[in-house]
Design a protein around this motif. Sequence first.
Motif, PDB file in Angstrom:
ATOM      1  N   TYR A 138      -8.768  10.519   1.555  1.00 45.02           N
ATOM      2  CA  TYR A 138      -7.856   9.391   1.351  1.00 45.02           C
ATOM      3  C   TYR A 138      -6.560   9.613   2.123  1.00 45.02           C
ATOM      4  O   TYR A 138      -6.139  10.755   2.355  1.00 45.02           O
ATOM      5  CB  TYR A 138      -7.519   9.243  -0.138  1.00 45.02           C
ATOM      6  N   GLN A 139      -5.926   8.491   2.465  1.00 51.44           N
ATOM      7  CA  GLN A 139      -4.611   8.564   3.084  1.00 51.44           C
ATOM      8  C   GLN A 139      -3.594   9.052   2.063  1.00 51.44           C
ATOM      9  O   GLN A 139      -3.556   8.606   0.923  1.00 51.44           O
ATOM     10  CB  GLN A 139      -4.180   7.181   3.591  1.00 51.44           C
ATOM     11  N   TYR A 140      -2.762  10.000   2.488  1.00 47.74           N
ATOM     12  CA  TYR A 140      -1.684  10.469   1.633  1.00 47.74           C
ATOM     13  C   TYR A 140      -0.636  11.115   2.524  1.00 47.74           C
ATOM     14  O   TYR A 140      -0.954  12.002   3.317  1.00 47.74           O
ATOM     15  CB  TYR A 140      -2.186  11.483   0.608  1.00 47.74           C
ATOM     16  N   GLY A 143       0.807  -1.224   0.000  1.00 50.57           N
ATOM     17  CA  GLY A 143       0.000   0.000   0.000  1.00 50.57           C
ATOM     18  C   GLY A 143       0.832   1.263   0.000  1.00 50.57           C
ATOM     19  O   GLY A 143       0.328   2.342   0.262  1.00 50.57           O
ATOM     20  N   ARG A 152       2.408   7.184   0.567  1.00 48.83           N
ATOM     21  CA  ARG A 152       1.414   6.135   0.755  1.00 48.83           C
ATOM     22  C   ARG A 152       0.382   6.182  -0.355  1.00 48.83           C
ATOM     23  O   ARG A 152      -0.163   7.226  -0.661  1.00 48.83           O
ATOM     24  CB  ARG A 152       0.732   6.308   2.119  1.00 48.83           C
ATOM     25  N   GLU A 153       0.123   5.024  -0.965  1.00 52.34           N
ATOM     26  CA  GLU A 153      -0.905   4.970  -1.994  1.00 52.34           C
ATOM     27  C   GLU A 153      -2.280   5.172  -1.354  1.00 52.34           C
ATOM     28  O   GLU A 153      -2.543   4.692  -0.264  1.00 52.34           O
ATOM     29  CB  GLU A 153      -0.825   3.646  -2.745  1.00 52.34           C
ATOM     30  N   GLY A 154      -3.148   5.895  -2.050  1.00 53.88           N
ATOM     31  CA  GLY A 154      -4.397   6.333  -1.451  1.00 53.88           C
ATOM     32  C   GLY A 154      -5.362   5.205  -1.141  1.00 53.88           C
ATOM     33  O   GLY A 154      -5.658   4.387  -1.991  1.00 53.88           O
ATOM     34  N   HIS A 155      -5.825   5.160   0.097  1.00 54.12           N
ATOM     35  CA  HIS A 155      -6.966   4.311   0.420  1.00 54.12           C
ATOM     36  C   HIS A 155      -7.942   5.149   1.219  1.00 54.12           C
ATOM     37  O   HIS A 155      -7.549   6.051   1.960  1.00 54.12           O
ATOM     38  CB  HIS A 155      -6.540   3.048   1.188  1.00 54.12           C
ATOM     39  N   SER A 156      -9.215   4.876   1.042  1.00 56.83           N
ATOM     40  CA  SER A 156     -10.262   5.708   1.616  1.00 56.83           C
ATOM     41  C   SER A 156     -10.266   5.633   3.130  1.00 56.83           C
ATOM     42  O   SER A 156     -10.188   4.554   3.720  1.00 56.83           O
ATOM     43  CB  SER A 156     -11.627   5.272   1.063  1.00 56.83           C
ATOM     44  N   HIS A 184      -3.738  14.104   4.627  1.00 57.12           N
ATOM     45  CA  HIS A 184      -4.780  13.390   3.906  1.00 57.12           C
ATOM     46  C   HIS A 184      -5.173  14.185   2.658  1.00 57.12           C
ATOM     47  O   HIS A 184      -4.947  15.390   2.572  1.00 57.12           O
ATOM     48  CB  HIS A 184      -6.003  13.174   4.793  1.00 57.12           C
ATOM     49  N   GLN A 227     -10.501   3.600  -7.831  1.00 57.52           N
ATOM     50  CA  GLN A 227     -11.851   3.065  -7.686  1.00 57.52           C
ATOM     51  C   GLN A 227     -12.723   3.994  -6.856  1.00 57.52           C
ATOM     52  O   GLN A 227     -12.241   4.740  -6.000  1.00 57.52           O
ATOM     53  CB  GLN A 227     -11.809   1.688  -7.021  1.00 57.52           C
ATOM     54  N   VAL A 271      -5.467   6.846  -6.782  1.00 56.40           N
ATOM     55  CA  VAL A 271      -6.823   6.346  -6.511  1.00 56.40           C
ATOM     56  C   VAL A 271      -7.421   5.894  -7.832  1.00 56.40           C
ATOM     57  O   VAL A 271      -7.407   6.649  -8.816  1.00 56.40           O
ATOM     58  CB  VAL A 271      -7.717   7.426  -5.872  1.00 56.40           C
TER      59      VAL A 271
END
Length: 361
Positions: free
Chosen positions: A354-356, A53, A71-75, A340, A325, A323
């Motif tokens: 999203y995480q960033y 991730g 960090r690759e974006g996750h919600s 973020h 999806q 991101v």
Amino acid sequence: MQNLPALPPTGVRRTWRKVLESAYQSPSNRRWQEEERETDQDVSSHEPKRGQGLALVGVKEEGETSWFLLREGHSIHQFGKQGSGRADLTLPSGIYCTPHGQLFIVDCGNARIQVTDPRGNVLQQIRSPNSEGLARRCRNFFDIAVNGKGLIALSCAAERSLLVFSRHGRLLQTFGGSGVGSAKEELEAPRGVTVTQLDEFLVADIRKGTLIALKLDHKTGSRLERTVVTGFHRPYWVAACVSSGMVAVSERGTETGFVPCIKVLEPGWSTVRVLGVCSAMGPVLRSPWGVCIDSMGNILVADWGETHRVLVYSAYGTGWTLVTQGLSSPRGLTLLPEGHLAVCDSMNHCVKVYQYIGNQH
């Protein structure tokens, strides 16, 4: 042979290490770095590496590789739903985050500005004086920015104007448009707006092909100075990094051969990079919308391609997809102080966070 981007200055690399030091200490990241050392890969190409991730950007200098982690974006969470209630959003467009973490959101479908905290709790609502009834439905507010003195600039696509409000929501000035007392020579078709390192409002005029920097009186909102930067092809959204002074502009391209791209400008308005046109340097842009810059100089952009996505173009390397999806017509982007990323997901009528890893200032 492809020319590599310039290496970041030593001071910048030290700052990156300090900002990201805590991220390096996680067990998963330590294992990952050990695996990379074991493979002894040559990362002089500056290509980002992914896993767990995360995305590592490697810069090799004098035989030593410096790793910088994003960090690759996750919600994380989202807020808002379609409607006209106090906490609702309908077709949100532009979004701007102040250094204190307040979010100013263009609630286009409700012709208002929503001011919230990062969790979506409404702190204030601002409407234009004539935004009721038919006029409200025709406002078509587009983008927003807030300067250090609390002035709020709101672009209106339908009226081709820039509205300037006080911090309390009182309309002070109108630039452009066709109303009585408006100065049409100021703007013809304003779209994106941001705040520069000099605390001036910077507006993209898609019809004139220009950026206009406006220095305003902090009490009356009247114009004190104006700088016009020419040479753009349908500039749409614009962002600035307050710490470095760098500016990023998304261009829509033209039917005469100019392709969609992101232009990166240094504080003196010279173009230093053009992004999104060469697949060797990252994803090729199809239809760029909102754009923002983190404190390390990385450019983030919402792109409407085969899928609607958010892309990152590294300041010293190639680009990648952050991101992929869950987005439907993403428009404005902004970075929150804690690192973020907030995205106006227009057709889903919400703001997604999203995480960033990276700081706005």
